[in-house]
Structure formats: structure tokens, C-alpha cells
Design a protein around this motif. Structure first.
Motif, PDB file in Angstrom:
ATOM      1  N   LEU A 142       6.739  -0.676   7.753  1.00 15.82           N
ATOM      2  CA  LEU A 142       7.059  -0.365   6.362  1.00 15.82           C
ATOM      3  C   LEU A 142       8.346  -1.030   5.885  1.00 15.82           C
ATOM      4  O   LEU A 142       8.846  -0.700   4.808  1.00 15.82           O
ATOM      5  N   ARG A 149       4.001   8.628   6.514  1.00 10.67           N
ATOM      6  CA  ARG A 149       3.583   7.740   5.425  1.00 10.67           C
ATOM      7  C   ARG A 149       2.444   6.806   5.837  1.00 10.67           C
ATOM      8  O   ARG A 149       1.949   6.024   5.023  1.00 10.67           O
ATOM      9  N   LEU A 150       2.012   6.898   7.091  1.00 12.66           N
ATOM     10  CA  LEU A 150       1.018   5.943   7.592  1.00 12.66           C
ATOM     11  C   LEU A 150      -0.348   6.088   6.929  1.00 12.66           C
ATOM     12  O   LEU A 150      -1.110   5.118   6.841  1.00 12.66           O
ATOM     13  N   ASP A 190       1.734   5.566  -2.564  1.00 10.54           N
ATOM     14  CA  ASP A 190       1.588   4.439  -1.646  1.00 10.54           C
ATOM     15  C   ASP A 190       2.645   4.678  -0.565  1.00 10.54           C
ATOM     16  O   ASP A 190       3.343   5.695  -0.611  1.00 10.54           O
ATOM     17  N   PRO A 191       2.800   3.780   0.411  1.00 12.40           N
ATOM     18  CA  PRO A 191       3.762   4.089   1.486  1.00 12.40           C
ATOM     19  C   PRO A 191       5.219   4.202   1.027  1.00 12.40           C
ATOM     20  O   PRO A 191       6.069   4.649   1.804  1.00 12.40           O
ATOM     21  N   TRP A 230       1.645  10.985  -1.216  1.00 14.87           N
ATOM     22  CA  TRP A 230       2.137   9.607  -1.288  1.00 14.87           C
ATOM     23  C   TRP A 230       1.263   8.826  -2.256  1.00 14.87           C
ATOM     24  O   TRP A 230       0.042   8.772  -2.102  1.00 14.87           O
ATOM     25  N   VAL A 274      -1.019   3.634   4.153  1.00 18.30           N
ATOM     26  CA  VAL A 274      -0.975   2.194   4.469  1.00 18.30           C
ATOM     27  C   VAL A 274      -2.300   1.506   4.153  1.00 18.30           C
ATOM     28  O   VAL A 274      -2.331   0.457   3.494  1.00 18.30           O
ATOM     29  N   TRP A 324       6.030  -5.926   5.368  1.00 22.16           N
ATOM     30  CA  TRP A 324       5.031  -5.426   4.429  1.00 22.16           C
ATOM     31  C   TRP A 324       4.597  -6.508   3.442  1.00 22.16           C
ATOM     32  O   TRP A 324       3.407  -6.648   3.134  1.00 22.16           O
TER      33      TRP A 324
END
Length: 473
Positions: free
Chosen positions: A126, A165-166, A416-417, A414, A169, A131
Motif C-alpha cells: 500500500l 485494508r487488504l 478503497d485502500p 473502506w 485491494v 501501488w
């Protein structure tokens, strides 16, 4: 078996023979590999030493594009990448300790699609430079592998919040890829009870995953718990144990860096050649100790939990827990490093007598850990109230942990990440503060130790006969 299946099976076994030198798969390696090749989300729970790495490394070779392997420890990544390169497989790892030119070289290989496997931590995955390159439309990614997935549960809402946060992804990566692109997610671990399995599936947003669960029981591994009455008595028990097992390979697990160094110094004074292994060592120092142990120059190592993940030494005859681990999942991971060759091995855990009057260290260690967790939750709760209701993940660790805890409690999602929305900021009283009770129940259990472990990890123990623990033999 129809002709196309027979051809596919032959190709898998030919690849296994050519690259790894094995003529047959262990059960259920072939089924797992087929699941990954068919781009299915998969959750795999296999005992330590069961051959998990091959299950995602082999499909990576047979698919176009890149397999991302998210791994918790640099030492673990270094070991796996070295083994792959020795087999002439295009693999690399990215971590914060790399020199600038090394990092640049690997990022170029990534852009040019010259890699089959890329190992990296959740934090590195991340990071902006990595990324940005992964999101380039021409970079084809076939799978996201989470190795040692129990770390998501153990660390995800404490000191490694990036794990939480995965799940964002895959959707974010797919937005940057050509229409119709598929990215499968597979999570591998040796230890996940039913609650942990649910957490892993929810956090990673696995879609109708195929689940493979193997019983952790090992008939060649004898489990023993021994009470010690004083700190001196604890050391004397270790000395007596290793004197009875000359030249055998083993591991002694302690809880802290200081413990590893002081016990190493004492055993050196007793005439034993050993070394302290912990996260404070440089990569070169870690690699040197690992190599000396693997080659037999050092018969045993005094180590923290940082040692052992992904290190394959079949002839480890014993594992001592000088201090009991804080989690049952840690215990199962660490004892699983003994007896991978199927020969008789022993796992000994030393514990203070229950009152802790003469040796209060065990009780103090658990109380300190619980107090630290409670303090962290209180701090996170205060921070959560001050954070914007929506926005970008802050760079400071404390805020990131506060967001991870909110996500763990279902109070945050989330986008997004890197972006979040908070729905509610009042953190519930943390259930995790009681999770040390499971290891205490195991250590004080009057029944079969293997039956206790089977039950704790969701396996049927009804028709089980042990004979391989200090309660049954």
C-alpha cells in the motif's frame, strides 16, 4: 478422468517434478492448486510443514501475469525468494530495508512484467511507489496470496493496521485493469479457529471461497507441559532437557529480545554453542544464524516468534517454550516446526506454578500484555472521535490503528485502500482482552492436550485416540 483433466494433471506433476523434485503431491496440494488455477477464491488451513508454499508458487508459474504474495516478515520473504531463485524462478521481494538501487531494479522488473512472484508486506503493497505501478493497466496480476493469514487476525487491529485494508485491494486494482480481468485471492495459514476463519473471509472479501481444512494433529509430536517453581529452576530444566538430547536440532522460544539474549549468554557459559534471534538483528545477522542452524553448526537457537515462519528444517527433534506464548495459535505454529520429517519429536512448555508467588514472570507478562492492549483501545477510542468522518488514511500509526479498530467493530468501511467512511465512532469494549484465557485453559487442562487443540480449532475429537501427550501417556 477425461482426457483434458488427465493432460492437466500430468502438466502439474511434471512441473512439480521438474522444479521441486517431487513425484507426487501431498493431499490436498493438487486440489488447492486446481482451485487457484481456476481463479477461485480459496481459504487454506494446513499444518506447519504441510507444503503450503508449493500450492501458490506452482500456479504462479503456470499462469500469465504476476502473483502477489503478502507476507508478514522480511525473514520469511527472504527465505522463500532465495529458494525460488535457486530454482531459477523469477521472484523478488520488496521491503523497507532494501537499498535504493535494489528497490528501483525490482520496480522496473515489475513494470516490464518480468516477475512471476512478488513478495511484499501489507505496508509495502500500500505504499505509493508500489501501488502506482501495480495499478498500471498493462501490469497483469492473476492472484493475491495472503501467506500466514492468521497475522491478519492477530495483528490487524493492533500494530499492523494495514492488514485491515487488504479487502479493498482487489476492487481498486480491478478498476485500473482491462474489462473482464480476474484476480483471485487465496489465504494460507496453519492456525485459524472458526472465528478467525470468518474474520479472514470477511476482511479479504472472499467470494464464495473454496475452503480446505486439515487436522493439525501430528502423531509423531509429543506434547508436554512442565511446572517450574523459580526462575533458576526454569533455566535448570532447559539445561537438563538439552543435556539429554545431545546434538539434536531444536528451538527455544522466549517472549522478548532481552530474554533471548540473557538465556543465550547463560547457555554459552554452560558450554553450549547457540545464538539469540530476534527482530532487532540486521538481515545479515538473521540470515547468518538461520544458515548456521540449518547447516547444524548451531544445534539450537534461542528465539522470539520472529524465527521459524517459512524456514524448512525437517529434522527438528524438539521445541521448548521457555515462556508460554500468549496465543494458542502462536503455540500451534511454533510446535509445528518440530518433526516435519515424521520422526518422533517433543514440544515442551515451561510454566510457572499457578500462584506465581516464587516466579511471577508468566503472570506479569500476561498482565502487561493485557494492560498494553487496553491502553491502546482507550487511546484509539479517543482518537476515533477526533478523526474526520470520511477522508484519507492518516500517515501516523495511532490514527491508522484507530481506523482498523473501527473497521474490526463494523463501524467503518473502506472506499478503497486509502480512503474511509466512519459510520460510528464509539468503540465497543474489546473482546480481545480476554483472548489469553485460551492458552491458559490449554496449559492447565487435565484432559488430552491434542483433544483440546482439535476442539479449539473446530475439528471433531469424538473418535480420536491420542497417546502422544503428557496427559495420555
Amino acid at each position: 478422468m477425461n482426457q483434458s483433466n488427465a493432460i492437466a494433471t500430468k502438466k502439474l506433476r511434471d512441473t512439480l517434478q521438474k522444479i521441486w523434485g517431487y513425484s507426487e503431491f501431498r493431499k490436498p496440494q493438487e486440489e488447492i492448486i486446481c482451485s487457484l488455477l481456476s481463479q477461485r477464491d480459496t481459504l487454506i488451513i494446513m499444518p506447519t510443514g504441510g507444503g503450503k508454499s508449493i500450492c501458490f508458487q506452482l500456479p504462479a508459474l503456470l499462469q500469465p501475469g504476476l502473483t502477489l504474495v503478502v507476507s508478514p516478515l522480511v525473514a520469511l520473504m527472504e527465505n522463500q525468494v532465495k529458494e525460488l531463485r535457486d530454482r531459477r524462478i523469477s521472484a523478488a521481494l520488496l521491503h523497507s530495508e532494501l537499498l535504493t538501487y535494489q528497490r528501483k531494479q525490482i520496480l522496473q522488473q515489475l513494470e516490464r512484467q518480468q516477475l512471476k512472484l512478488l513478495y511484499l508486506s501489507p505496508e509495502t503493497l500500500l505504499s505509493a511507489p508500489v501501488w502506482e505501478r501495480l495499478c498500471q493497466p498493462q501490469v497483469k496480476i492473476n492472484s493475491l496470496i495472503l501467506d500466514e493469514a492468521h497475522c491478519l487476525v492477530q495483528w490487524g487491529d493492533t500494530f499492523r493496521p494495514a492488514y485491515r485494508r487488504l479487502g479493498a485491494v482487489r476492487p481498486a486494482l480491478l478498476q485500473s485493469k482491462p474489462k473482464g480481468t480476474k484476480i483471485a485471492i487465496a489465504a494460507f495459514t496453519a492456525t485459524a479457529d472458526p472465528t478467525a476463519q470468518t474474520t479472514i473471509q470477511q476482511v479479504l472479501q472472499l467470494q464464495q471461497p473454496q475452503v480446505f481444512r486439515q487436522n493439525p494433529y501430528r502423531s509423531n509430536l509429543y506434547l508436554k507441559v512442565q511446572t517450574v517453581w523459580t526462575p533458576r529452576g526454569r533455566r535448570q530444566q532447559v539445561l537438563k532437557f538439552i543435556q539429554a538430547k545431545p546434538k539434536q536440532a531444536g528451538l527455544i522460544y522466549v517472549r522478548t529480545r532481552r530474554d533471548s539474549e540473557s538465556l543465550t549468554q547463560w547457555l554459552n557459559q554452560q558450554g553450549y554453542t547457540t545464538a539469540a534471534y530476534h527482530a532487532g538483528l540486521s538481515p545479515e545477522e538473521r540470515r547468518g544464524i538461520e544458515n548456521h542452524w540449518l547447516s547444524g553448526k548451531i544445534p539450537f537457537v534461542i528465539c522470539t516468534s520472529a524465527f521459524g515462519m517459512g524456514i524448512n528444517k525437517p529434522d527438528v527433534r524438539w521445541v521448548i517454550h521457555f515462556h508460554a506464548p500468549l496465543l494458542l495459535s502462536e503455540y500451534v505454529q511454533e510446535i509445528g516446526r518440530a518433526g516435519r520429517d515424521g520422526k518422533p519429536s517433543i514440544a515442551l512448555t515451561l510454566v510457572s506454578e499457578p500462584t506465581g508467588w516464587l516466579d511471577p514472570e508468566d503472570k506479569q507478562r500476561q498482565e502487561f500484555f493485557t494492560a498494553s492492549l487496553r491502553s491502546q483501545y482507550i487511546k484509539a477510542q479517543q482518537l476515533a472521535k477526533k478523526l474526520p468522518k470520511k477522508g484519507e488514511v492518516p500517515r501516523d500509526t495511532d490514527s491508522a490503528i484507530a481506523l482498523a479498530l473501527l473497521h474490526s467493530n463494523g463501524q467503518l468501511e473502506w472506499q478503497d485502500p486509502f480512503h474511509y467512511i466512519i459510520h460510528q465512532t464509539h468503540l465497543q469494549s474489546p473482546g480481545k482482552l480476554n483472548f489469553g484465557h485460551q492458552i491458559n485453559e490449554y496449559l492447565n487442562n487435565r484432559g488430552c492436550r491434542w483433544q483440546f487443540l482439535l476442539s479449539a480449532f473446530g475439528f471433531d475429537k469424538a473418535a480420536f485416540k491420542c497417546g502422544h501427550c503428557d496427559r495420555c501417556n
